[in-house]
Design a protein around this motif. Structure first.
Motif, PDB file in Angstrom:
ATOM      1  N   ARG A 125       0.839  -1.206   0.000  1.00 18.66           N
ATOM      2  CA  ARG A 125       0.000   0.000   0.000  1.00 18.66           C
ATOM      3  C   ARG A 125       0.872   1.253   0.000  1.00 18.66           C
ATOM      4  N   TYR A 126       1.904   1.224   0.817  1.00 19.60           N
ATOM      5  CA  TYR A 126       2.826   2.360   0.878  1.00 19.60           C
ATOM      6  C   TYR A 126       3.491   2.591  -0.482  1.00 19.60           C
ATOM      7  N   MET A 127       3.892   1.516  -1.128  1.00 12.51           N
ATOM      8  CA  MET A 127       4.558   1.641  -2.425  1.00 12.51           C
ATOM      9  C   MET A 127       3.634   2.196  -3.506  1.00 12.51           C
ATOM     10  N   SER A 128       2.350   2.036  -3.315  1.00  6.40           N
ATOM     11  CA  SER A 128       1.394   2.547  -4.308  1.00  6.40           C
ATOM     12  C   SER A 128       1.124   4.044  -4.125  1.00  6.40           C
ATOM     13  N   GLU A 129       1.574   4.604  -3.012  1.00  8.02           N
ATOM     14  CA  GLU A 129       1.352   6.019  -2.735  1.00  8.02           C
ATOM     15  C   GLU A 129       2.390   6.883  -3.465  1.00  8.02           C
ATOM     16  N   THR A 130       2.082   8.152  -3.631  1.00  3.77           N
ATOM     17  CA  THR A 130       2.968   9.041  -4.392  1.00  3.77           C
ATOM     18  C   THR A 130       3.619  10.118  -3.522  1.00  3.77           C
ATOM     19  N   ASN A 131       3.441  10.040  -2.195  1.00  2.56           N
ATOM     20  CA  ASN A 131       4.054  11.059  -1.333  1.00  2.56           C
ATOM     21  C   ASN A 131       5.559  10.839  -1.208  1.00  2.56           C
ATOM     22  N   ARG A 132       6.226  11.768  -0.556  1.00  3.83           N
ATOM     23  CA  ARG A 132       7.679  11.714  -0.394  1.00  3.83           C
ATOM     24  C   ARG A 132       8.101  11.128   0.956  1.00  3.83           C
ATOM     25  N   ASP A 133       7.133  10.789   1.797  1.00  2.93           N
ATOM     26  CA  ASP A 133       7.439  10.306   3.147  1.00  2.93           C
ATOM     27  C   ASP A 133       8.150   8.952   3.115  1.00  2.93           C
ATOM     28  N   ASN A 134       9.074   8.779   4.051  1.00  2.04           N
ATOM     29  CA  ASN A 134       9.717   7.482   4.234  1.00  2.04           C
ATOM     30  C   ASN A 134       8.850   6.591   5.115  1.00  2.04           C
ATOM     31  N   LEU A 135       9.134   5.290   5.103  1.00  2.00           N
ATOM     32  CA  LEU A 135       8.452   4.322   5.965  1.00  2.00           C
ATOM     33  C   LEU A 135       9.508   3.677   6.850  1.00  2.00           C
ATOM     34  N   ALA A 184      21.627   8.404  -1.017  1.00  2.00           N
ATOM     35  CA  ALA A 184      20.551   9.235  -1.567  1.00  2.00           C
ATOM     36  C   ALA A 184      20.694   9.368  -3.077  1.00  2.00           C
ATOM     37  N   ALA A 185      21.929   9.440  -3.566  1.00  2.00           N
ATOM     38  CA  ALA A 185      22.157   9.541  -5.013  1.00  2.00           C
ATOM     39  C   ALA A 185      21.701   8.270  -5.731  1.00  2.00           C
ATOM     40  N   PHE A 186      21.770   7.141  -5.034  1.00  2.00           N
ATOM     41  CA  PHE A 186      21.277   5.871  -5.589  1.00  2.00           C
ATOM     42  C   PHE A 186      19.748   5.847  -5.626  1.00  2.00           C
ATOM     43  N   ASN A 187      19.113   6.649  -4.764  1.00  2.00           N
ATOM     44  CA  ASN A 187      17.646   6.769  -4.689  1.00  2.00           C
ATOM     45  C   ASN A 187      16.961   5.420  -4.429  1.00  2.00           C
ATOM     46  N   PRO A 188      17.276   4.787  -3.288  1.00  2.00           N
ATOM     47  CA  PRO A 188      16.721   3.450  -3.028  1.00  2.00           C
ATOM     48  C   PRO A 188      15.235   3.476  -2.682  1.00  2.00           C
ATOM     49  N   ASP A 189      14.566   2.391  -3.060  1.00  2.00           N
ATOM     50  CA  ASP A 189      13.188   2.177  -2.595  1.00  2.00           C
ATOM     51  C   ASP A 189      13.204   1.532  -1.211  1.00  2.00           C
ATOM     52  N   TYR A 190      14.287   0.802  -0.924  1.00  2.00           N
ATOM     53  CA  TYR A 190      14.457   0.129   0.370  1.00  2.00           C
ATOM     54  C   TYR A 190      15.890   0.350   0.841  1.00  2.00           C
ATOM     55  N   LEU A 191      16.029   0.663   2.119  1.00  2.00           N
ATOM     56  CA  LEU A 191      17.350   0.842   2.728  1.00  2.00           C
ATOM     57  C   LEU A 191      17.418  -0.023   3.984  1.00  2.00           C
ATOM     58  N   LYS A 212      16.188  12.433   6.479  1.00  2.00           N
ATOM     59  CA  LYS A 212      15.801  13.568   5.618  1.00  2.00           C
ATOM     60  C   LYS A 212      16.515  13.530   4.257  1.00  2.00           C
ATOM     61  N   HIS A 213      17.573  12.720   4.135  1.00  2.00           N
ATOM     62  CA  HIS A 213      18.271  12.612   2.858  1.00  2.00           C
ATOM     63  C   HIS A 213      17.498  11.756   1.847  1.00  2.00           C
ATOM     64  N   PHE A 214      16.534  10.967   2.340  1.00  2.00           N
ATOM     65  CA  PHE A 214      15.870   9.991   1.482  1.00  2.00           C
ATOM     66  C   PHE A 214      14.424  10.377   1.187  1.00  2.00           C
ATOM     67  N   THR A 215      13.925   9.866   0.074  1.00  2.00           N
ATOM     68  CA  THR A 215      12.566  10.170  -0.365  1.00  2.00           C
ATOM     69  C   THR A 215      11.811   8.883  -0.664  1.00  2.00           C
ATOM     70  N   HIS A 216      10.667   8.718  -0.024  1.00  2.00           N
ATOM     71  CA  HIS A 216       9.784   7.557  -0.246  1.00  2.00           C
ATOM     72  C   HIS A 216      10.588   6.246  -0.224  1.00  2.00           C
ATOM     73  N   THR A 217      11.253   6.037   0.915  1.00  2.00           N
ATOM     74  CA  THR A 217      12.112   4.868   1.099  1.00  2.00           C
ATOM     75  C   THR A 217      11.663   4.064   2.318  1.00  2.00           C
ATOM     76  N   VAL A 218      11.569   2.753   2.160  1.00  2.00           N
ATOM     77  CA  VAL A 218      11.354   1.866   3.307  1.00  2.00           C
ATOM     78  C   VAL A 218      12.697   1.714   4.004  1.00  2.00           C
ATOM     79  N   MET A 219      12.766   2.097   5.272  1.00  2.00           N
ATOM     80  CA  MET A 219      14.018   2.075   6.035  1.00  2.00           C
ATOM     81  C   MET A 219      13.875   1.113   7.220  1.00  2.00           C
TER      82      MET A 219
END
Length: 249
Positions: A31-41, A157-164, A182-189
């Motif tokens: 569900r989170y991956m289907s969203e378009t916001n910039r928040d991390n999880l 951040a330059a790699f722009n991961p979906d998961y960290l 704060k360096h990451f965008t829409h990333t599961v951490m």
């Protein structure tokens, strides 16, 4: 930030666990991956060691409770919740949740970053995972870093991961993720402890029978007696849970 359902949280030694199953966590991540916001999880997988540590370090306890999900990684947590008469549905092992995320990444052809462990271990883990999940774009860096050096965070951040996934052990891994989120965008951490060693093949997980019986800790002790000091955390944890139970009366 996910709006966690307060009614589904279980308080064990001051940590607020989400009463979720592995299947539900997979659904939450999809569900989170289907969203378009910039928040991390931000996900924390907490075991009795972490719970014990958090009782003595309020800053860390608050950090954990600010996570989007806190899941019970440890039979002791499930036992403790049952003792408190606020049972959790099941244990959600961090290594299995990490693999679930990587399976999703493979299906969606996403990017996964591995941070932690020794250089040769994390490189081997990346190689093994890449062979198993060919549609994932992996990158990695060892965990022997200055946690106050933001260059690694900038590189990730330059790699722009979906998961960290950060395998530095608690509390370092969660503190690192909080410091550089704060360096990451829409990333599961997620902090993943020693999971990189398992994925590298240099450490083995318990056989399925031990896992099914919730006796993975027994297997670990049988193959590595150095863990006896860590196992002592479980009776200390259960003693603290009993005090919490008495305090509720």
């Amino acid at each position: 930030m996910v709006n966690r359902n307060k009614d589904q949280r279980v308080n064990v030694l001051g940590l607020h666990f989400d009463n979720v199953t592995m299947t539900q966590m997979k659904e939450n991540i999809l569900r989170y991956m289907s969203e378009t916001n910039r928040d991390n999880l931000f996900i924390v997988t907490a075991n009795p060691e972490i719970a014990n540590y958090a009782t003595q370090h309020s800053d860390y306890q608050q950090l954990v409770n600010r996570a989007d999900y806190v899941v019970p990684d440890g039979t002791g947590i499930v036992m403790g919740a049952k003792m408190l008469k606020t049972p959790l549905q099941e244990r959600v092992p961090g290594i299995e949740l990490m693999e679930t995320c990587i399976q999703i990444a493979n299906e969606k052809q996403q990017r996964v970053y591995l941070l932690g462990s020794k250089p040769e271990i994390v490189e081997l883990a990346e190689q093994q995972l890449q062979a198993q999940y060919p549609y994932v774009n992996f990158a990695s860096h060892h965990g022997y870093i200055d946690v106050y050096d933001q260059h690694i965070a900038e590189e990730i951040a330059a790699f722009n991961p979906d998961y960290l996934f950060v395998g530095m052990g608690y509390p370092r891994q969660e503190e690192w993720l909080q410091r550089y989120a704060k360096h990451f965008t829409h990333t599961v951490m997620m902090g993943v402890g020693g999971s990189l060693e398992v994925f590298s093949g240099t450490k083995k997980r318990a056989p399925k029978l031990f896992r099914k019986l919730n006796l993975e800790w027994v297997y670990r002790l049988l193959i590595d007696w150095k863990r006896i000091g860590r196992v002592k955390n479980v009776p200390i944890f259960l003693y603290k849970v009993m005090k919490q139970k008495i305090g509720r009366r």
